[in-house]
Motif scaffolding. Structure first.
Motif: not given
Length: 816
Positions: A438-447, A469-476, A493-500
């Motif tokens: 499974x691979x899942x990624x998302x990018x959000x931007x909100x005021x 956010x980027x998720x990755x998993x492998x199951x055997x 699970x790699x996540x990065x939160x940024x503020x501007x």
């Protein structure tokens, strides 16, 4: 010249008439039998559909032989003597159902009983007699008797004798007739014995065939029963193995793909709101920080997975549901109560496990487009398919809205946009082996808006926040020796939160986090009633806050053991324990047991659980300046529940009532120090208790109603007050109906009452209703409308933050 059937009859009739009265009668009688058998032969074809082919062929062959014999007799009869000539007596063996009858017709009685009258004139059977009527329900053939003509003898020679000689001949013929009768009786007995043997063999064969059919029926019934059981709802989260939901002792709620589709909601948080024992709060409109509380536990005490990937933040300990869309999601399992025995840290209140779609069947493409109020639009695409060896499911979406002001007192809109992509690939190997990736990624931007202590949120037109956010998993997994199934999972699970915020430095930040895990699990099917699960996990957590603290890392090694036992096809019992060794605080032991008991006779199930849980301190609690404490220990909990599920009306009305209690100790809170500063310490205690009820009613196949009510009493033992943002009373009502085959209507209502905020002030009571309706315009196109907050109820889900009023959306889905 070829004779016609009528010529033959006329010829035999005239010859018989001129040869005398008895000769006429015999000829007439033989002619009647000839015609009757002809009718029998023709009628046998009329009812061929009610006979087997073999019996039909055999019967017609017999009839043909009899017809040939009668033709020969008719021809011989044409050459018999006149009035004074005596013919041998006619012996007829008649067989009917349930009756064997042999008549020896002497002294001129040549016809069977049903053909004889006072004048010995020939008769034909009555048409309305059910035994002979072609239209009767018995469907028997006319003249279905077996005529034994073996006693009839003729030398085929013309005899011209006088009356004196006729007497001797008659006596001789009487003697021959007597002898022939004995022979006929002997032949009859022989035939009867042969028929009995054949009948016995036939009965044995029929009995064997019936036995085989019974066995086949039993096999089919077992297959149907297995198919029915296979179609029953199963869950994985309670035991980490596939198990029937009705055999689970834990309190669990399942949200299916159908439920998600019916609601048409783009964000998962709106789907979760209908579950019992669960409260969801959002700080503003779409994109606001979203927290979830289960049975009084905080959002940091609820563990969340997506295809085995741990979602909880390493810095805050909680998971923010704000950006998790419903794209490519197939199923959600919500497990309530302490679950650390199988899942470790953060599972004090429960576990939410999310599963993405597995591709299957022919390749399918789905396109979606939606537009709504506040300039909201959404585009989506998904492609899936699967064969015996390989399957895939890929999806993506883009969501954007101008939104509303986060601050309840503000007037500038805070926009939000989200892009999400997801893929799941599967490969089946060696019959029962499988690899899932499974691979899942998302990018959000909100005021968002600024927050002033003592005031609350205020408008800030320059402040915004992004989450990547980027998720990755492998199951055997693979089964060996039919009893051992090992599996290996690797996830990141790699996540990065940024503020501007160009005008305010407090709005500038960068917080990268990472959780990666290695997990091995072995399931041993020791007996049909016993399954043993043994597992090992290694977990590493990393977190950093630029300008506040450097990258921090801690890890954990753990082993767990669980045994599942099924007794008497009604009692299911599980027990397990877990040992964790953390690099920060040391080791911890947790345990849990569950039981489920089904009483099928009264359609009732009892279920209960008792266990312990813990939560390891987050990186913020350990290292954040002027608050963090590296010496913190884990938060701990104990909890139990007991419930009864009753099927009041078969497959129609089901009620489940569960009572629960939780005791939380060593809770981490900001304790005031002698110098007036704050420091995180394990000093707080809390408890919760309550009742969860759910009612499912399906009066018709196209109508279902689901209602839930949860009463939760919480208490902060230090402050002596209710825990913040946990409603004491919460109820939901869901209605789904399909008035027409192509038209679906879904209604969800939520009521929340009796809450307080962290400062002790009362929060708004509220209720909302959301409606979605869809119509299949064609096989490839579906149109839908979604209405949120149907009655435009104004409230604050979180004090100081706005909530969406009435909002309407409309869209189309195209399937290829």
């Amino acid at each position: 010249m070829t004779r016609q059937p009528g010529d033959l009859f006329e010829h035999t009739f005239i010859n018989s008439y001129f040869r005398g009265e008895k000769g006429w009668m015999k000829g007439c009688y033989l002619q009647i039998i000839f015609v009757s058998l002809s009718l029998s032969l023709s009628n046998s074809y009329c009812f061929a559909d009610e006979k087997t082919m073999e019996s039909l062929i055999q019967e017609n062959e017999d009839l043909k032989r009899k017809l040939m014999e009668l033709k020969r007799q008719i021809r011989e009869n044409q050459n018999t003597p006149g009035d004074n000539q005596m013919t041998p007596p006619l012996v007829i063996s008649i067989k009917k159902e349930g009756m064997d009858k042999t008549e020896n017709n002497q002294e001129g009685d040549y016809l069977p009983e049903q053909y004889r009258g006072t004048e010995q004139s020939s008769k034909i059977p009555k048409i309305n007699d059910p035994e002979y009527d072609l239209r009767s329900s018995s469907r028997r053939l006319i003249f279905k008797e077996e005529f034994d003509r073996s006693a009839i003898r003729g030398d085929g020679e013309k005899q011209i004798e006088n009356k004196d000689q006729n007497g001797g001949e008659n006596n001789k013929m009487k003697g021959e007739a007597a002898t022939d009768k004995k022979i006929n009786d002997k032949n009859k007995n022989t035939n009867e014995n042969e028929e009995q043997n054949q009948s016995g063999s036939k009965n044995d064969a029929e009995s064997k065939e019936m036995s085989e059919k019974k066995e086949e029926n039993k096999t089919e019934e077992k297959k149907e029963e297995n198919m029915f059981r296979d179609n029953e709802e199963t869950v994985v989260t309670p035991t980490r193995t596939k198990q029937l939901l009705r055999n689970t002792g834990s309190s669990v709620t399942v949200i299916t793909e159908k439920d998600i589709k019916n609601g048409k909601a783009p964000l998962l948080l709106d789907v979760l709101r209908q579950a019992p024992g669960l409260e969801v709060t959002r700080t503003q409109g779409i994109g606001g920080t979203t927290s979830m509380f289960i049975r009084g536990a905080s959002s940091a005490q609820t563990l969340v997975f997506v295809d085995g990937v741990q979602m909880n933040s390493t810095t805050t300990g909680a998971f923010d549901f704000a950006n998790l869309t419903t794209d490519n999601i197939e199923r959600i399992e919500i497990l309530r109560g302490p679950q650390s025995t199988l899942y470790g840290s953060d599972a004090m209140g429960g576990v939410v496990s999310i599963f993405t779609k597995k591709g299957q069947g022919e390749n399918k493409v789905t396109l979606g487009t939606e537009y709504g109020m506040r300039d909201t639009y959404r585009e989506s695409v998904s492609v899936s398919g699967g064969k015996e060896r390989f399957d895939y499911s890929v999806g993506g979406s883009y969501l954007k809205t101008h939104g509303i002001s986060a601050a309840h007192s503000g007037d500038e809109n805070d926009a939000y946009e989200n892009f999400t992509g997801s893929a799941r690939l599967g490969w089946n190997f060696m019959d029962d082996g499988r690899i899932d990736t499974t691979v899942r990624g998302s990018h959000s931007d909100f005021e968002t808006d600024a927050y002033l202590y003592g005031v609350g949120p205020v408008d800030d037109p320059d402040r915004r926040q992004t989450t990547d956010e980027v998720l990755f998993s492998t199951r055997v997994n693979k089964t060996f020796f039919d009893f051992w199934t090992p599996s290996v999972l690797v996830s990141v699970n790699d996540t990065e939160l940024k503020g501007f915020d160009p005008t305010d430095a407090s709005g500038e930040f960068r917080i990268p986090t990472r959780v990666w895990r290695f997990e091995h699990q072995s399931d041993f099917a020791l007996l049909d009633i016993d399954t043993l699960t043994v597992g090992y996990e290694y977990e590493a957590r990393e977190g950093e806050n630029d300008g506040v603290f450097d990258k921090k890392t801690f890890w954990n090694n753990s082993v767990f053991l669980q045994n599942q036992i099924k007794l008497f096809d009604s009692l299911n019992w599980t027990a397990g324990l877990r040992y964790d060794d953390y690099s920060t605080f040391g080791n911890n032991l947790t345990y849990r047991t569950t039981v489920s008991y089904n009483i099928d006779e009264i359609d009732t199930r009892f279920h209960g659980s008792w266990g312990t849980g813990f939560r390891a301190p987050s990186i913020n609690e350990l290292f954040f300046p002027f608050y963090g404490n590296p010496n913190l220990g884990p938060e701990k909990s104990k909890g139990w529940d007991f419930g009864v599920e009753k099927e009041i009306l078969k497959d129609t009305l089901t009620l489940d009532v569960t009572y629960f209690e939780n005791d939380f100790t060593d809770l981490i809170t900001a304790a005031i120090q002698p110098d007036g500063s704050f420091l995180a310490e394990n000093v707080a205690r809390a408890e919760s208790e309550g009742i969860e009820t759910s009612l499912t009613y399906k009066p018709f196949p196209k109508l279902s109603l689901t209602g839930t009510y949860t009463y939760t009493k919480t208490e902060d033992r230090e402050k002596g007050q209710q825990l913040p943002r946990r409603p004491r009373n919460r109820a939901t009502l869901g209605v789904n109906t399909r008035p027409m085959e192509k038209w679906n209507v879904n209604v969800v209502g939520v009521m929340v009452r009796d809450r307080i905020d962290s400062d002790g002030t009362e929060m708004d009571n509220y209720w909302t209703a959301n409606v979605s309706t869809s119509y299949d315009i064609t096989k490839m196109m579906t149109g839908y409308i979604r209405l949120e907050n149907l009655f435009d109820y104004h409230y604050e889900e979180v004090t100081g933050f706005s909530s969406l009023g009435f909002t309407a959306y409309g869209g189309f889905e195209f399937k290829f």
